[in-house]
Design an enzyme around this catalytic site. Sequence first.
Site, short mmCIF file in Angstrom:
data_model
loop_
_atom_site.label_atom_id
_atom_site.label_comp_id
_atom_site.label_asym_id
_atom_site.label_seq_id
_atom_site.Cartn_x
_atom_site.Cartn_y
_atom_site.Cartn_z
N ARG A 67 -58.91 -48.89 36.18
CA ARG A 67 -57.78 -49.58 35.57
C ARG A 67 -56.61 -49.56 36.55
O ARG A 67 -56.12 -48.50 36.92
CB ARG A 67 -57.39 -48.88 34.26
CG ARG A 67 -56.13 -49.41 33.64
CD ARG A 67 -55.84 -48.75 32.28
NE ARG A 67 -54.62 -49.29 31.72
CZ ARG A 67 -53.47 -48.63 31.63
NH1 ARG A 67 -53.37 -47.36 32.01
NH2 ARG A 67 -52.41 -49.22 31.13
N HIS A 109 -47.18 -53.07 34.32
CA HIS A 109 -46.96 -51.62 34.25
C HIS A 109 -45.56 -51.36 34.83
O HIS A 109 -45.41 -50.71 35.85
CB HIS A 109 -48.07 -50.88 34.99
CG HIS A 109 -48.23 -49.44 34.59
ND1 HIS A 109 -49.44 -48.90 34.16
CD2 HIS A 109 -47.35 -48.42 34.53
CE1 HIS A 109 -49.28 -47.61 33.89
NE2 HIS A 109 -48.02 -47.29 34.11
N GLU A 115 -47.73 -49.50 27.74
CA GLU A 115 -46.69 -48.69 27.09
C GLU A 115 -45.36 -49.42 26.95
O GLU A 115 -44.34 -49.01 27.55
CB GLU A 115 -46.50 -47.36 27.83
CG GLU A 115 -47.76 -46.53 27.91
CD GLU A 115 -47.51 -45.10 28.43
OE1 GLU A 115 -46.36 -44.77 28.76
OE2 GLU A 115 -48.47 -44.32 28.48
N ASN A 173 -52.87 -44.49 25.17
CA ASN A 173 -52.54 -43.48 26.18
C ASN A 173 -52.03 -42.25 25.43
O ASN A 173 -51.16 -42.36 24.57
CB ASN A 173 -51.43 -43.98 27.12
CG ASN A 173 -51.87 -45.21 27.91
OD1 ASN A 173 -53.03 -45.61 27.88
ND2 ASN A 173 -50.94 -45.81 28.63
N TYR A 205 -50.90 -37.99 25.88
CA TYR A 205 -50.67 -36.79 26.70
C TYR A 205 -50.37 -35.55 25.87
O TYR A 205 -50.88 -34.48 26.13
CB TYR A 205 -49.53 -37.04 27.70
CG TYR A 205 -49.94 -38.05 28.75
CD1 TYR A 205 -50.59 -37.64 29.91
CD2 TYR A 205 -49.71 -39.41 28.57
CE1 TYR A 205 -51.01 -38.56 30.86
CE2 TYR A 205 -50.13 -40.34 29.52
CZ TYR A 205 -50.78 -39.91 30.66
OH TYR A 205 -51.21 -40.81 31.60
N GLU A 258 -55.30 -43.97 29.20
CA GLU A 258 -54.70 -42.93 30.03
C GLU A 258 -54.78 -41.59 29.32
O GLU A 258 -54.47 -41.51 28.12
CB GLU A 258 -53.20 -43.18 30.30
CG GLU A 258 -52.90 -44.22 31.32
CD GLU A 258 -51.40 -44.37 31.56
OE1 GLU A 258 -50.65 -43.38 31.41
OE2 GLU A 258 -51.01 -45.49 31.90
C1 FCB Z 1 -47.60 -42.78 31.33
C2 FCB Z 1 -47.50 -43.92 32.32
C3 FCB Z 1 -48.15 -43.62 33.65
C4 FCB Z 1 -47.89 -42.19 34.08
C5 FCB Z 1 -48.25 -41.23 32.99
C6 FCB Z 1 -48.10 -39.79 33.37
O1 FCB Z 1 -46.55 -42.88 30.42
O2 FCB Z 1 -48.08 -45.08 31.79
O3 FCB Z 1 -47.70 -44.56 34.58
O4 FCB Z 1 -46.58 -42.05 34.46
O5 FCB Z 1 -47.49 -41.51 31.84
#
Ligand code: FCB
Length: 472
Positions: free
Chosen positions: A79, A123, A168, A297, A299, A374
């Site tokens: 990607r 992006h 995002e 995405n 985290y 992500e």
């Molecule tokens: C996301 C972004 C990516 C990177 C990660 C850690 O929010 O899409 O570009 O910065 O976080």
Amino acid sequence: MSDTTATFPEDFLWGTATAAYQIEGAAREHGRTPSIWDTFSHTPGKTAGGDTGDVAVDHYHRRTEDVRLMAGLGVGAYRFSVSWPRVQPTGRGPAVQRGLDFYRGLADELLEAGIKPVLTLYHWDLPQELETAGGWPERDTAHRFADYARLVGDALGDRVELWTTLNEPWCSAFLGYAAGVHAPGRTDPVAALRAAHHLNLAHGLAVDALRTALPARAEVSISLNPAVVRPRTDSEADRDAARQVDALATRIFTGPMLDGAYPPDLLDDTARLTDWSFVRDGDLPLISRPLDSIGLNYYTPTVVSAVSGDAVPERADGHGGGARSPWPAADRIAFHQPPGERTAMGWTVDPTGLTELLLRFTADAPDLPLYITENGAAYDDKPEPDGSVHDPDRIAYLHGHIGAVHRAIAEGADVRGYFLWSLLDNFEWAYGYGKRFGAVHVDYTTQRRTPKSSARWYADVIRAGALPPLDI
Ligand code: FCB
């Protein structure tokens, strides 16, 4: 984690992800004009150490080596994003052939290596001239994006099957225009809400443009970063704070995209800032054009509570803690650091949030396949004297989160793929080069690439199509 091996569906897509401004460099080559991130990163005080993407990891000149690296890992998909100002400088008018050729060449090399190209149109690198003309708070930017989508669709539709409009949009709108910690660095909550709507509109217009440009087999998608919001307590006030943040983070996008309407509670919550008259007749049917899948995405989760009285709300929302909040009209909400281990970003490691997110989208969009576009973690990786890089923390993070994807699949989620963020250490936006997310280490002086132990571990997972018991 149990000892039994978690096996994934045979055709599960294992990938890695990057973004143009974070890796390409070559900021002024072959007709590329500045994007908002060039301007922002060159503005003193905006990024850690004044870091910029001028050179980044020089992927523009090392594309072939980077494809070879991926082939070595055995990834099935890659990607990447297209730099808008590289293919359509200034955001209007004809394409620069040389810019398009870079991505056509990339797609060719990927296909030759048996790697499926997955293209993101946006992006975050808006051509600066479009920001000067008003940026995402202006409606015209959505139309400019649709033209750009058409031009890239025409040029790469024969090579790329999986397309993502925006990455995002929450970050573009709220970190860029409300908190000001991302480009273009504005701090106007109403502009941020307008930006969110015009990003939605841009997405809808681009879906139409892509459907016209692409062959029928192409898949059109979007990558969202919905917040997994948890109230700190079960009190009504804290649950209402969670509802409000969920509306601002997630339903502001999924409402119009999936249900063809902005959530009434979002309109109420923000009524003292705007009457939303920038939403015009006909916008919502456009924004809710059918998609082929959704990219998510993830985290870390978000923990919130309601603030009473004059208390100053805690702001540990993981987004840089700038002077201004990215959450319009949510000033009586506190953001708390969730308990548990943290990555180098200060983000709490909590894979349960990923399972939760996938099951929520399974319930909200039952007909749409999902991709994790992500997921990954930054750690302070340092090469050993012999040059090797050991990152057991990242392996543990990935193990937990890939396991969380497996759990969601077992509970009924239709997840088609997982993209590790990131292939390479790179320019981590306002944090500059200080935060390393790569499975492959980059020495920023020599541009030497060294797969970390997590890259080898991920290659094993891909080869087996299964997650082994954690053994590090
Ligand atoms: C996301 C972004 C990516 C990177 C990660 C850690 O929010 O899409 O570009 O910065 O976080």
